[in-house]
Scaffold this motif. Structure first.
Motif, PDB file in Angstrom:
ATOM      1  N   ALA A 200      10.249 -34.645  51.099  1.00 44.07           N
ATOM      2  CA  ALA A 200       9.839 -33.695  50.061  1.00 44.07           C
ATOM      3  C   ALA A 200       9.991 -34.314  48.675  1.00 44.07           C
ATOM      4  CB  ALA A 200      10.668 -32.417  50.167  1.00 44.07           C
ATOM      5  N   GLY A 201      11.009 -35.154  48.504  1.00 43.91           N
ATOM      6  CA  GLY A 201      11.218 -35.823  47.218  1.00 43.91           C
ATOM      7  C   GLY A 201      10.136 -36.851  46.938  1.00 43.91           C
ATOM      8  N   ARG A 202       9.711 -37.532  48.001  1.00 43.40           N
ATOM      9  CA  ARG A 202       8.642 -38.526  47.829  1.00 43.40           C
ATOM     10  C   ARG A 202       7.332 -37.822  47.501  1.00 43.40           C
ATOM     11  NH1 ARG A 202       8.134 -40.503  52.781  1.00 43.40           N
ATOM     12  NH2 ARG A 202       9.968 -41.844  52.588  1.00 43.40           N
ATOM     13  N   GLU A 203       7.049 -36.750  48.230  1.00 44.32           N
ATOM     14  CA  GLU A 203       5.819 -35.995  47.972  1.00 44.32           C
ATOM     15  C   GLU A 203       5.810 -35.441  46.545  1.00 44.32           C
ATOM     16  OE1 GLU A 203       5.264 -34.549  52.603  1.00 44.32           O
ATOM     17  OE2 GLU A 203       5.639 -33.045  51.057  1.00 44.32           O
ATOM     18  N   PHE A 204       6.981 -35.029  46.097  1.00 47.44           N
ATOM     19  CA  PHE A 204       7.077 -34.522  44.727  1.00 47.44           C
ATOM     20  C   PHE A 204       6.706 -35.631  43.742  1.00 47.44           C
ATOM     21  CE2 PHE A 204       8.888 -33.141  40.785  1.00 47.44           C
ATOM     22  CZ  PHE A 204       8.753 -31.754  40.802  1.00 47.44           C
TER      23      PHE A 204
ATOM     24  N   PHE B 112       3.833 -35.348  41.082  1.00 45.06           N
ATOM     25  CA  PHE B 112       4.241 -35.097  39.690  1.00 45.06           C
ATOM     26  C   PHE B 112       4.734 -36.337  38.951  1.00 45.06           C
ATOM     27  CE2 PHE B 112       4.889 -31.045  41.967  1.00 45.06           C
ATOM     28  CZ  PHE B 112       4.045 -30.230  41.235  1.00 45.06           C
ATOM     29  N   GLY B 113       4.845 -37.457  39.667  1.00 47.41           N
ATOM     30  CA  GLY B 113       5.244 -38.689  38.999  1.00 47.41           C
ATOM     31  C   GLY B 113       6.749 -38.838  38.810  1.00 47.41           C
TER      32      GLY B 113
ATOM     33  N   ASP C 153      10.000 -39.219  41.033  1.00 48.26           N
ATOM     34  CA  ASP C 153      10.336 -39.460  42.428  1.00 48.26           C
ATOM     35  C   ASP C 153      11.770 -39.031  42.739  1.00 48.26           C
ATOM     36  OD1 ASP C 153       9.408 -41.108  44.970  1.00 48.26           O
ATOM     37  OD2 ASP C 153      11.533 -41.510  44.606  1.00 48.26           O
ATOM     38  N   TYR C 154      11.915 -38.260  43.801  1.00 43.77           N
ATOM     39  CA  TYR C 154      13.254 -37.827  44.232  1.00 43.77           C
ATOM     40  C   TYR C 154      13.491 -38.199  45.695  1.00 43.77           C
ATOM     41  CZ  TYR C 154      13.275 -35.105  39.918  1.00 43.77           C
ATOM     42  OH  TYR C 154      13.238 -34.722  38.601  1.00 43.77           O
ATOM     43  N   SER C 155      12.920 -39.319  46.093  1.00 44.72           N
ATOM     44  CA  SER C 155      13.029 -39.666  47.510  1.00 44.72           C
ATOM     45  C   SER C 155      14.420 -40.177  47.877  1.00 44.72           C
ATOM     46  CB  SER C 155      11.961 -40.700  47.881  1.00 44.72           C
ATOM     47  OG  SER C 155      12.128 -41.851  47.080  1.00 44.72           O
ATOM     48  N   GLY C 156      15.243 -40.474  46.868  1.00 44.11           N
ATOM     49  CA  GLY C 156      16.594 -40.958  47.172  1.00 44.11           C
ATOM     50  C   GLY C 156      17.599 -39.825  47.192  1.00 44.11           C
ATOM     51  N   LEU C 157      18.437 -39.812  48.213  1.00 45.41           N
ATOM     52  CA  LEU C 157      19.529 -38.832  48.224  1.00 45.41           C
ATOM     53  C   LEU C 157      20.586 -39.250  47.210  1.00 45.41           C
ATOM     54  CD1 LEU C 157      19.874 -38.528  52.090  1.00 45.41           C
ATOM     55  CD2 LEU C 157      18.493 -37.120  50.563  1.00 45.41           C
ATOM     56  N   VAL C 158      20.631 -40.577  46.977  1.00 43.79           N
ATOM     57  CA  VAL C 158      21.473 -41.129  45.912  1.00 43.79           C
ATOM     58  C   VAL C 158      20.569 -41.997  45.050  1.00 43.79           C
ATOM     59  CG1 VAL C 158      23.595 -41.128  47.277  1.00 43.79           C
ATOM     60  CG2 VAL C 158      22.100 -43.131  47.330  1.00 43.79           C
ATOM     61  N   GLU C 159      21.051 -42.313  43.847  1.00 43.80           N
ATOM     62  CA  GLU C 159      20.209 -43.078  42.934  1.00 43.80           C
ATOM     63  C   GLU C 159      21.093 -44.069  42.183  1.00 43.80           C
ATOM     64  OE1 GLU C 159      16.825 -40.610  41.103  1.00 43.80           O
ATOM     65  OE2 GLU C 159      18.054 -41.186  39.385  1.00 43.80           O
ATOM     66  N   GLY C 160      20.716 -45.345  42.237  1.00 44.17           N
ATOM     67  CA  GLY C 160      21.512 -46.366  41.545  1.00 44.17           C
ATOM     68  C   GLY C 160      21.027 -46.587  40.125  1.00 44.17           C
ATOM     69  N   TYR C 161      21.943 -46.917  39.240  1.00 42.71           N
ATOM     70  CA  TYR C 161      21.590 -47.290  37.871  1.00 42.71           C
ATOM     71  C   TYR C 161      22.322 -48.593  37.519  1.00 42.71           C
ATOM     72  CZ  TYR C 161      20.932 -47.090  32.809  1.00 42.71           C
ATOM     73  OH  TYR C 161      20.603 -47.391  31.513  1.00 42.71           O
TER      74      TYR C 161
END
Lengths: 384, 181, 86, 301
Positions: free
Chosen positions: A236-240, A244-245, A247-255
């Motif tokens: 659902a995050g990837r589709e979002f 919409f540009g 991306d929320y496909s990661g359950l976690v996100e690195g910075y």
């Protein structure tokens, strides 16, 4: 297109676009602006929903449960003491597999009474069977609502979700947010299609009790659905992102994690401050990065282990305290990294609205590098 | 990134001022963030609100400790609160007072603009609510927001004659401070 | 059988539970005394007193728990409770 | 009689109530009145437990159980949802006296104040029977329960039964009624009236519990009848807060009712005339308040 608005208003606007049919909520600081805005939208016929002005949070979630069981998409919002009052219904709604989405304007729990932010409220419901998503800013808060509805209503999942954003720090902050048009929202989130509902044409008993022959199997199935929710969230995050540009496909996100020696781990609005602090530390030549946990339930243990596999030290920022055993996130990150040889330190920080500055983040990194951790950070020792 | 701290008293519209200044800045093409110092203060108690301006998306969530700008809505606050705390050299302060020679320790390098916003507000709005007047002064003194953006923000917030009155109050302050520049 | 999501179930399965085995006393219905008033069927907590083709009544002994309410309410004393031989 | 396809009753046999259960009969009668086009909301309690061990439900209409105390709130949500969908089912809560008089009051008060179109039926067996006969706000004065036991220095429950119908009438309920399973047709008619009255309606149906009160299973209806005949229970209707149609009786002494139940046994061993007189006074006050006494002249008519 970016619009300038308050966080609570952004939530109300996105909720409107998710087309809930029944809203039941009870006002509580700092959630009030959300439900006031929604009530106004209902009063203006901008949103085609029944708004039930319940007499307590307990009834708010109970009414949502009933409306959901009868076949409506439902919405509520609460925080802190209100969420605590809902405790029993929370477990029940998840066990009855009702895809309710509820915004949590994160706030501390008394005593002492405090209206200010930390994440003790939702963290305390971690075992209730609700998905828990934490947002860094108001854009992410709005977006996660659409993703939450989509995942929760998936017939393969059928679980409720908290969309958590920090009380006051985000709820009362004005900043630019891009909202989808109604058509765009409809294209992403289809109309509610209940898996089963109370219906005289097809009678069903819902919420029966289970004897010892059945109870464990029901709980197992809920747990399995929660695990399946990981992939559903990724999808659902990837589709979002595709639509919409963002991306929320990661359950976690690195910075800035790729070459980091020290990784901070955090959830919610503090991640923004951490990112600015990391940029400053990087300029000073320090190899520091952030792992933001967006999905706390289901807990992305393997994703965390994978994201942190190359760091030597981890400093977890916990806006909660499991009294007698440190922070909840820290405990679970330690469990996820068990046997990796990585040093993991936990810091209880920013409870009850204590402000966090960039220099506090740098100070935490200093402590972690010295091997000092598993402690409250920033205590005013002079009043102890 | 530039930061503004607004000092006022509960009921004077400091939070609204922060919101409208940030909105005007956003309309002018920069990223902005506005938020109050979250509290339980009732009418009359000292309060603060904050604005950040940046060319990039704003991520920082802490309160404002080292402001580039301050607005002081009420001269009595100077006695009660260290309104200049943390101000950097080169900073700009807009102070509502009848007395340009008010008594306070101003940090070195901070430029102070005083304006009798209460009188302007009383004359234009009929009430001593100075937030919109001071926004005009802020626009002129800092250049952070354009007068057109400010007017747009005010008309977005207020309607009819109330909008006209607020715009006039802001314009008077803008011209007064602009003339002093 | 797969579990139904949410601990839900369609009607009908209660009938799997034959509560007649609980019984100590068994109602004996005497159709010749029956005035067809239907009180026995109306007040049975199990709902297991059925009307016959003749319009008289009989218990479904698969479910009858032998409580004796029917015997109590029968205006003609046409139902008698007897210890069941097992 | 309302039946589901295939000939079984809407409340089917095979449920696990005690033989002679008053609440089980109340459930049957209730569905006889409502028919199929009904959604039931149950509270946790004896009826819920004896009728729905997974997967053996006894209910032939849509039925939902969430928690002990939230049936009225769940019903609020269902009603709102049905309204939004334009659906016609009636929403009926069926809850015990503990759920109604005690733990659920908050939710009931909220739902009645908001005016949802629901019918709330309390099956009143005058204690927490599911958990082993503990005192509730509906337990009558003098009854011995496991949490208000008679003992060497106690004569059982010292508190009076809460006047729940008056509380709900005061919320502006258009129709409040009391009923008894001992008068089945009266109960059925009251349920029919309640579900067809717009707004939140309340029915409190006396449902004797042979296990909890201590009498023989076959005497369930007889016990309900005696409660009415002594004046300890009054069947009446309140329309817009005004009492109408209280059932008149030629009253018997309360002793006839009390002496047949184990929960009042301590009043007779040794005999406590003073306590029996207090209970008689409660019945007398009921008779006075509702005007239920049939005078000699009336009875001869």
């Amino acid at each position: 297109m970016l619009e300038f608005m308050e966080g609570s208003h952004a939530v109300a606007e996105i909720v409107k676009r998710c087309r809930p049919q029944v809203i039941a909520a009870y006002p509580i600081t700092p959630q009030t602006h959300i439900v006031e805005d929604l009530a106004q939208m209902v009063a203006n016929c901008e949103i085609d929903a029944e708004y039930i002005t319940v007499e307590s949070e307990f009834s708010a979630l109970s009414a949502c449960l009933g409306a959901s069981a009868a076949g409506s998409r439902v919405y509520s919002a609460t925080t802190s003491q209100g969420l605590a009052l809902m405790f029993e219904v929370c477990f029940n709604a998840a066990g009855m597999r009702q895809p309710i989405v509820m915004t949590i304007a994160n706030r501390s729990l008394g005593a002492p009474l405090s209206i200010w932010n930390d994440q003790q409220d939702s963290i305390s419901l971690r075992d209730s069977g609700w998905l828990q998503l934490y947002a860094e800013d108001n854009q992410e808060t709005a977006d996660l609502h659409m993703i939450a509805y989509k995942v929760c209503e998936d017939h393969d999942i059928l679980l409720p979700a908290f969309v958590c954003f920090d009380g006051f720090i985000l709820t009362h902050t004005y900043e630019p947010v891009a909202l989808p048009s109604q058509e765009e929202a409809d294209a992403y989130l289809p109309a509610f299609n209940p898996y089963q509902r109370l219906d005289a044409a097809k009678p069903l008993s819902m919420g029966m009790y289970a004897t010892p022959e059945y109870y464990m199997e029901f709980r197992y199935e809920i747990d399995q659905a929660m695990h399946r929710a990981k992939q559903a969230l990724v999808k659902a995050g990837r589709e979002f992102g595709e639509q919409f540009g963002r991306d929320y496909s990661g359950l976690v996100e690195g910075y800035r994690l790729d070459d980091a020696d020290v990784a901070l781990v955090a959830m919610g609005s503090i991640c923004g401050t951490v990112k600015d602090a990391i940029d400053e530390m990087r300029e000073a030549g320090r190899k520091v990065g952030l792992l933001k946990i967006r999905t706390y339930r289901p807990f992305p243990a393997s994703e965390i282990a994978d994201a942190l596999k190359n760091v030597s030290t981890v400093a977890v920022l916990d806006k909660n305290i499991s009294l007698g055993n440190g922070g909840a996130v820290g405990t679970e990150v330690k469990s996820a990294l068990y046997g990796s040889g990585i040093s993991v330190y936990d810091y209880i920080i920013a409870l009850g609205g204590r402000d966090v500055r960039k220099r506090d983040i740098a100070a935490v990194v200093d402590l972690a590098e010295k091997g000092k951790g598993d402690m409250f950070y920033g205590l005013r020792t002079e009043v102890l | 990134m530039r930061e503004l701290r607004i000092h006022g008293r509960g009921g004077q519209g400091s939070v609204t001022a922060a919101e409208l200044i940030a909105f005007a800045a956003f309309e002018g093409g920069v990223y902005a963030q506005a938020f109050p110092a979250f509290g339980v203060e009732r009418r009359g108690a000292p309060v603060q609100a904050f604005v950040r301006f940046s060319d990039a998306r704003i991520r920082l969530r802490s309160q404002v400790y080292e402001p580039d700008y301050i607005i002081v809505q009420d001269p009595t606050l100077i006695r009660d609160v260290d309104v200049f705390m943390g101000m950097k050299s080169g900073g700009i302060a807009i102070v509502n007072t009848e007395k340009p020679d008010f008594d306070a320790r101003v940090p070195e390098g901070v430029k102070v603009y005083t304006i009798d916003a209460t009188t302007i507000a009383l004359e234009e709005l009929g009430v001593p609510i100075t937030n919109t007047t001071l926004m005009g002064a802020f626009a002129a003194a800092t250049g952070e927001i354009k007068l057109e953006s400010l007017e747009h923000a005010l008309r977005n917030r207020f309607s009819g004659s109330m909008a006209d009155k607020n715009v006039r109050a802001a314009q008077r302050a803008y011209n007064q401070v602009g003339g002093a520049l | 059988m797969a579990l139904r999501v949410g601990c839900a179930a369609a009607p009908g399965r209660a009938l799997d539970n034959k509560t007649g085995a609980w019984r100590v006393f068994k109602p004996g219905f005497e159709p010749e005394k029956c005035t067809k008033c239907g009180m026995c069927a109306l007040v049975c907590p199990e709902g297991c007193v059925r009307e016959t083709e003749e319009g008289t009544f009989e218990p479904d002994l698969d479910y009858c728990k032998g409580c004796g309410i029917c015997a109590e309410v029968c205006p003609k004393k046409g139902i008698t409770m007897e210890k069941e031989e097992k | 009689m309302a039946e589901v396809e295939g000939g079984c009753e809407l409340f089917s046999a095979g449920h696990r109530a005690c033989g002679g259960c008053g609440p089980a009969l109340a459930a049957r009668l209730l569905l006889k009145a409502t028919g199929k086009n009904t959604i039931l909301v149950a509270s946790t309690g004896c009826m819920e437990v004896f009728s729905t061990p997974y997967p053996e439900t006894a209910w032939g209409v849509p039925w939902i159980h969430s928690l002990f105390e939230n049936a009225a709130a769940v019903a609020s949500g269902i009603e709102a949802s049905l309204k939004r969908q334009g659906r016609s089912e009636k929403v009926v809560c069926v809850c015990g006296d503990g759920a109604t008089f005690d733990i659920g009051v908050l939710c009931i008060s909220g739902a009645f104040e908001r005016g949802h179109d629901i019918t709330y039926i309390c099956y009143d067996n005058e204690a927490y029977m599911n958990t082993g006969i503990q005192r509730s706000g509906a337990t009558p004065y003098g009854a011995s329960t496991t949490t208000s036991p008679a003992g060497s220095c106690s004569l059982g429950n010292t508190l009076r039964k809460k006047d729940m119908p008056a509380i709900l009438a005061a919320h502006g309920s258009p129709y409040v009624a009391t009923a008894s399973i001992a008068y089945p047709n009266d109960f059925v008619q009251k349920v029919e009236r309640a579900i067809n009255t717009p707004g939140p309606c309340y029915i409190q149906v006396h449902a004797p519990c042979c296990t909890g009160w201590g009498f023989e299973a076959g005497e369930t209806l007889a016990m309900g009848k005696l409660a009415i005949e002594t004046g300890l229970w009054v069947n009446y209707e309140m329309v817009d807060g005004v009492v109408e149609k209280a059932k008149k009786v030629k009253r018997k002494p309360v002793e006839e009712y009390l002496s047949k139940q184990k929960r009042f046994r301590h009043l007779f061993k040794p005999r406590r005339d003073d306590e029996i007189a207090k209970i008689q006074a409660i019945a007398d006050a009921n008779a006075e308040r509702f005007g239920i006494d049939i005078k000699a002249k009336e009875s001869s008519e």
